[in-house]
Design an enzyme around this catalytic site. Structure first.
Site, PDB file in Angstrom:
ATOM      1  CB  VAL A  13     -20.304 -10.007  20.502  1.00  0.00           C
ATOM      2  CG1 VAL A  13     -21.006  -9.917  19.163  1.00  0.00           C
ATOM      3  CG2 VAL A  13     -21.114  -9.286  21.545  1.00  0.00           C
ATOM      4  CB  SER A 129     -33.534 -10.426  17.553  1.00  0.00           C
ATOM      5  OG  SER A 129     -33.479  -9.023  17.641  1.00  0.00           O
ATOM      6  CE  LYS A 183     -32.510 -11.736  14.213  1.00  0.00           C
ATOM      7  NZ  LYS A 183     -31.506 -11.020  13.505  1.00  0.00           N
ATOM      8  CG  HIS A 186     -36.804  -8.984  14.195  1.00  0.00           C
ATOM      9  ND1 HIS A 186     -35.482  -8.576  14.094  1.00  0.00           N
ATOM     10  CD2 HIS A 186     -37.203  -8.641  15.438  1.00  0.00           C
ATOM     11  CE1 HIS A 186     -35.125  -8.015  15.227  1.00  0.00           C
ATOM     12  NE2 HIS A 186     -36.137  -8.046  16.063  1.00  0.00           N
ATOM     13  CG  ASN A 187     -32.761  -8.469  11.225  1.00  0.00           C
ATOM     14  OD1 ASN A 187     -33.298  -8.889  12.235  1.00  0.00           O
ATOM     15  ND2 ASN A 187     -31.471  -8.621  11.007  1.00  0.00           N
ATOM     16  CD  GLU A 190     -32.958  -4.220  14.132  1.00  0.00           C
ATOM     17  OE1 GLU A 190     -33.306  -5.316  14.619  1.00  0.00           O
ATOM     18  OE2 GLU A 190     -31.767  -3.959  13.860  1.00  0.00           O
TER      19      GLU A 190
HETATM   20  P1  NBP Z   1     -19.387 -12.643  13.775  1.00  0.00           P
HETATM   21  O1  NBP Z   1     -20.495 -12.534  12.770  1.00  0.00           O
HETATM   22  O2  NBP Z   1     -18.377 -11.586  13.819  1.00  0.00           O
HETATM   23  O3  NBP Z   1     -18.690 -14.069  13.557  1.00  0.00           O
HETATM   24  C1  NBP Z   1     -17.545 -14.391  14.287  1.00  0.00           C
HETATM   25  C2  NBP Z   1     -17.376 -15.885  14.437  1.00  0.00           C
HETATM   26  O4  NBP Z   1     -17.302 -16.503  13.156  1.00  0.00           O
HETATM   27  C3  NBP Z   1     -16.084 -16.177  15.163  1.00  0.00           C
HETATM   28  O5  NBP Z   1     -16.282 -17.319  15.950  1.00  0.00           O
HETATM   29  C4  NBP Z   1     -15.133 -16.457  14.013  1.00  0.00           C
HETATM   30  O6  NBP Z   1     -14.024 -17.242  14.365  1.00  0.00           O
HETATM   31  C5  NBP Z   1     -16.045 -17.209  13.089  1.00  0.00           C
HETATM   32  N1  NBP Z   1     -15.537 -17.273  11.728  1.00  0.00           N
HETATM   33  C6  NBP Z   1     -15.368 -16.321  10.794  1.00  0.00           C
HETATM   34 BR1  NBP Z   1     -15.772 -14.548  11.017  1.00  0.00          BR
HETATM   35  N2  NBP Z   1     -14.852 -16.764   9.655  1.00  0.00           N
HETATM   36  C7  NBP Z   1     -14.664 -18.074   9.873  1.00  0.00           C
HETATM   37  C8  NBP Z   1     -14.163 -19.105   9.048  1.00  0.00           C
HETATM   38  N3  NBP Z   1     -13.797 -18.881   7.793  1.00  0.00           N
HETATM   39  N4  NBP Z   1     -14.101 -20.339   9.569  1.00  0.00           N
HETATM   40  C9  NBP Z   1     -14.477 -20.582  10.835  1.00  0.00           C
HETATM   41  N5  NBP Z   1     -14.972 -19.636  11.682  1.00  0.00           N
HETATM   42  C10 NBP Z   1     -15.065 -18.397  11.187  1.00  0.00           C
HETATM   43  O7  NBP Z   1     -19.962 -12.868  15.243  1.00  0.00           O
HETATM   44  P2  NBP Z   1     -21.266 -12.320  15.985  1.00  0.00           P
HETATM   45  O8  NBP Z   1     -21.401 -10.829  15.838  1.00  0.00           O
HETATM   46  O9  NBP Z   1     -21.240 -12.913  17.334  1.00  0.00           O
HETATM   47  O10 NBP Z   1     -22.472 -12.975  15.159  1.00  0.00           O
HETATM   48  C11 NBP Z   1     -22.638 -14.367  15.013  1.00  0.00           C
HETATM   49  C12 NBP Z   1     -23.832 -14.595  14.105  1.00  0.00           C
HETATM   50  O11 NBP Z   1     -24.993 -14.045  14.755  1.00  0.00           O
HETATM   51  C13 NBP Z   1     -23.733 -13.899  12.754  1.00  0.00           C
HETATM   52  O12 NBP Z   1     -24.381 -14.658  11.778  1.00  0.00           O
HETATM   53  C14 NBP Z   1     -24.485 -12.606  12.974  1.00  0.00           C
HETATM   54  O13 NBP Z   1     -25.015 -12.081  11.777  1.00  0.00           O
HETATM   55  C15 NBP Z   1     -25.587 -13.055  13.913  1.00  0.00           C
HETATM   56  N6  NBP Z   1     -26.127 -11.998  14.798  1.00  0.00           N
HETATM   57  C16 NBP Z   1     -25.321 -11.037  15.324  1.00  0.00           C
HETATM   58  C17 NBP Z   1     -25.862 -10.068  16.165  1.00  0.00           C
HETATM   59  C18 NBP Z   1     -25.002  -8.990  16.782  1.00  0.00           C
HETATM   60  O14 NBP Z   1     -25.563  -8.090  17.424  1.00  0.00           O
HETATM   61  N7  NBP Z   1     -23.660  -9.056  16.663  1.00  0.00           N
HETATM   62  C19 NBP Z   1     -27.232 -10.098  16.470  1.00  0.00           C
HETATM   63  C20 NBP Z   1     -28.016 -11.126  15.950  1.00  0.00           C
HETATM   64  C21 NBP Z   1     -27.455 -12.073  15.108  1.00  0.00           C
HETATM   65  P3  NBP Z   1     -12.621 -16.540  14.794  1.00  0.00           P
HETATM   66  O15 NBP Z   1     -12.809 -16.092  16.204  1.00  0.00           O
HETATM   67  O16 NBP Z   1     -11.642 -17.630  14.659  1.00  0.00           O
HETATM   68  O17 NBP Z   1     -12.400 -15.406  13.849  1.00  0.00           O
END
Ligand code: NBP
Length: 482
Positions: A13, A129, A183, A186-187, A190
C-alpha cells in the site's frame, strides 16, 4: 528502459502510493517487488500511462537509474530490509544511495548507516507517515542518515511531501537513526493522542450517558477549536458511521486494541534514557489491558462498577473533559520533546525541534493546529528547554488546570479508567513540585542497602550513609548506581 530518477522496492500500500505521488510530480520511477505478479498488476493498472516502469530483476532496476542511484525500500521492517541491502550492495557504485522508508527500529538504521558508509555507499533511514492517503497525496517525511545523500533526495522528497503554509513537511532530521527515532516518537505520540480521545469518549458515553451521535456532534465542534486535528476529525466521522442495521458501527467493534510495536519501542527508549514518558507508556499499557478481554469479562463479574454517584451538568463536564484533553495533550508532547532532547544529547544528534513540529504539522496522523503552536514556540526561543516553559503553553495549562482535575475526578468517581488523562496530571504535579517524596525513598535505600543520600543542608554531590538501626557498619554500597 528509460533512465529513472528513483527506484522503489516494495509495492504494497505505501510503496504503490508513493510511486504514484512521485510520478505526479514529474519524477521517473523504476519499481520492483518480490512477487513480480504484483508489479505487473500495478504497471497494467494504476501506473498505466505514468512515468513508471517495472524491473523484473534487481540488476535491471540498478541499471535503469541515473547516478548517484537512489533506491527506496518500502518493505516489511526488520530482516527483509537487510536482505535487500545485501542483494543491492554488490550491484551499486560508491556514492549510490539506499533509502529505507519502512518503520524500522532506529538502532537498525544507525547500524545500516555505519555498515553502508564503510562500503562507500550512502544510507537514509526515513520515517514516512500519513498512511495510504498521505503516501498518495503528501506524507510527512522524516529523513536521517548520511547528510551527504540529502541534497540528491531532497528535491524528490520535498516535492511529494505534504505542504503546510508553503513549507514541505519534510526536512533533514539528523545523522544515523535520527529520522527513524523521530518517527518512532511520532508514533508514540499518536498512541497518546488516540488514548486521550478514547478516554474523553468513554467519559461522555458512560459518565454522561451520551449517544454516539451526541459524541459525534461534540467532537465535530471540538475540531473547530484548539483541538483541531486529523484524529479528532476522524473520531467525529467514526462516531456518526452506521452499521448495516442503522446502529453505530463503533458499538459493534470489539474493545481489544492492536499494536505493531512503535509505541512499545518509544516506551522502552524512555526507560533506557530515564525520561518520564508517562502518558505514551500508559497508552501502550492501556492497549495491553484492553487486549485481556476474557480476563476483564471475568473481573467485571467479581467487581461490578460503582454507578455514577455525582450529578453533573453535561455542558460543564464536557468543557472539563475538553480542557483536560487539551492539557494532557500538551503534557504528552512535552514528554515526547523531552525524550527527543535526551536522545539528541546521548547520540550527539543536532535535532531541529521546530523543524520536527513542522514535519508533523501536515501529512501525518498527528497533524494538528496545535503543532503550529509548538513550531512557533521553538521559533521564538531556539533554546527552549521544555515546552511547559513556553509562555503560550504556560497560559494554556494554567487556564485548563482546574477543569483537567474535574475531568479526572469525574472518571475516578464513575470507575471509568483515564490512564492517560490522569498520568499526565500526576506528571504535571510532580514536575511543578519543589518537594516530592523522594527523600523518603533515599532514606529507605540507605536503610536497607547503604546506598547513601545527599542532604538538603550540604552541597550536591556529597554523599552520606546512616547506621539506621545501630547495628550496621560504616560500609557503603559501591555496586549500585545512586
Ligand atoms: P508491508 O509492511 O505489508 O510490506 C509489504 C512489502 O514487503 C511487499 O512488497 C512484500 O512483498 C514485501 N516483503 C515481505 Br512482507 N516479506 C518479504 C520478504 N521476505 N522478502 C522480500 N519482500 C518481502 O507494506 P506496507 O504496509 O506498504 O508498509 C511498508 C513499510 O512502511 C513497512 O515498514 C511499514 O511498517 C511502513 N509504514 C506503513 C504504513 C501503513 O499505513 N501501512 C504507514 C507508515 C509506514 P510481496 O508483495 O512479495 O509479499
Amino acid at each position: 528502459m528509460f533512465q529513472a530518477d528513483m527506484a522503489l522496492i516494495g509495492l504494497a500500500v505505501m510503496g504503490q502510493n508513493l510511486v504514484l505521488n512521485m510520478a505526479d510530480h514529474g519524477f521517473k520511477v523504476t519499481v520492483y517487488n518480490r512477487s513480480f505478479d504484483k508489479t505487473q498488476t500495478f504497471i497494467d493498472g494504476s501506473a498505466k500511462g505514468k512515468s513508471i516502469q517495472a524491473a523484473e530483476t534487481l540488476t535491471d532496476l540498478v541499471n535503469s537509474l541515473s547516478k548517484p542511484r537512489k533506491i527506496m525500500l518500502m518493505v516489511k521492517a526488520g530482516s527483509v530490509v537487510d536482505d535487500f541491502i545485501d542483494q543491492l550492495t554488490p550491484l551499486l557504485d560508491a556514492g549510490d544511495i539506499i533509502i529505507d522508508g519502512g518503520n524500522s527500529l532506529y538502532t537498525d538504521s544507525t547500524r545500516r548507516t555505519r555498515e553502508l558508509g564503510n562500503k562507500g555507499l550512502y544510507f537514509i533511514g526515513t520515517g514516512v507517515s500519513g498512511g495510504e492517503e498521505g503516501a498518495r497525496f503528501g506524507p510527512s517525511i522524516m529523513p536521517g542518515g548520511h547528510p551527504e545523500a540529502w541534497p540528491f533526495v531532497k528535491p524528490i522528497f520535498q516535492a511529494i511531501a505534504a505542504q503546510s503554509d508553503g513549507d514541505a513537511c519534510c526536512e533533514w532530521v539528523g545523522p544515523e537513526g535520527a529520522g527513524h527515532y523521530v518517527k518512532m516518537v511520532h508514533n508514540g505520540i499518536e498512541y497518546g493522542d488516540m488514548q486521550l480521545i478514547s478516554e474523553a469518549y468513554q467519559l461522555m458515553r458512560e459518565g454522561l450517558g451520551m449517544s454516539a451521535d451526541e459524541c459525534h456532534e461534540v467532537f465535530k465542534e471540538w475540531n473547530r477549536g484548539v483541538l483541531d486535528s486529523y484524529l479528532i476529525e476522524i473520531t467525529a466521522d467514526i462516531l456518526s458511521f452506521k452499521d448495516t442495521d442503522g446502529e453505530p458501527l463503533v458499538d459493534k467493534i470489539l474493545d481489544a486494541a492492536g499494536q505493531k510495536g512503535t509505541g512499545k519501542w518509544t516506551g522502552i527508549s524512555s526507560l533506557e534514557m530515564g525520561i518520564p514518558l508517562t502518558l505514551i507508556t500508559e497508552s501502550v499499557y492501556a492497549r495491553c489491558l484492553s487486549a485481556l478481554k476474557n480476563e476483564r469479562l471475568q473481573a467485571a463479574k467479581i467487581y461490578p462498577r460503582t454507578l455514577p454517584t455525582v450529578e453533573v451538568e453535561r455542558e460543564v463536564m464536557l468543557q472539563a473533559i475538553h480542557d483536560g484533553l487539551y492539557a494532557a495533550k500538551i503534557i504528552s508532547y512535552t514528554q515526547g520533546y523531552m525524550l527527543m532532547a535526551q536522545a539528541a544529547s546521548e547520540f550527539k544528534w543536532p535535532l531541529n525541534y521546530g523543524g520536527i513540529a513542522l514535519m508533523w504539522r501536515g501529512g501525518c496522523i498527528i497533524r494538528s493546529r496545535f503543532l503550529g503552536e509548538i513550531k512557533s514556540a521553538f521559533d521564538k526561543q531556539l533554546d527552549l528547554a521544555n515546552l511547559l516553559q513556553a509562555p503560550f503553553f504556560e497560559q494554556a495549562i494554567k487556564e485548563a488546570e482546574s477543569n483537567w482535575r474535574h475531568a479526572v475526578i469525574f472518571g475516578v468517581q464513575n470507575s471509568i479508567p483515564t490512564p492517560a488523562l490522569s498520568s499526565a496530571l500526576a506528571f504535571f504535579d510532580g514536575y511543578r513540585s519543589e518537594q516530592v517524596s523522594a527523600n523518603l525513598i533515599q532514606a529507605q535505600r540507605d536503610y536497607f542497602g547503604a546506598h547513601t543520600y545527599e542532604r538538603v543542608d550540604r552541597p550536591r554531590g556529597e554523599w552520606f550513609h546512616t547506621d539506621w538501626v545501630g547495628s550496621g557498619g560504616n560500609i557503603r554500597s559501591s555496586t549500585y548506581e545512586v
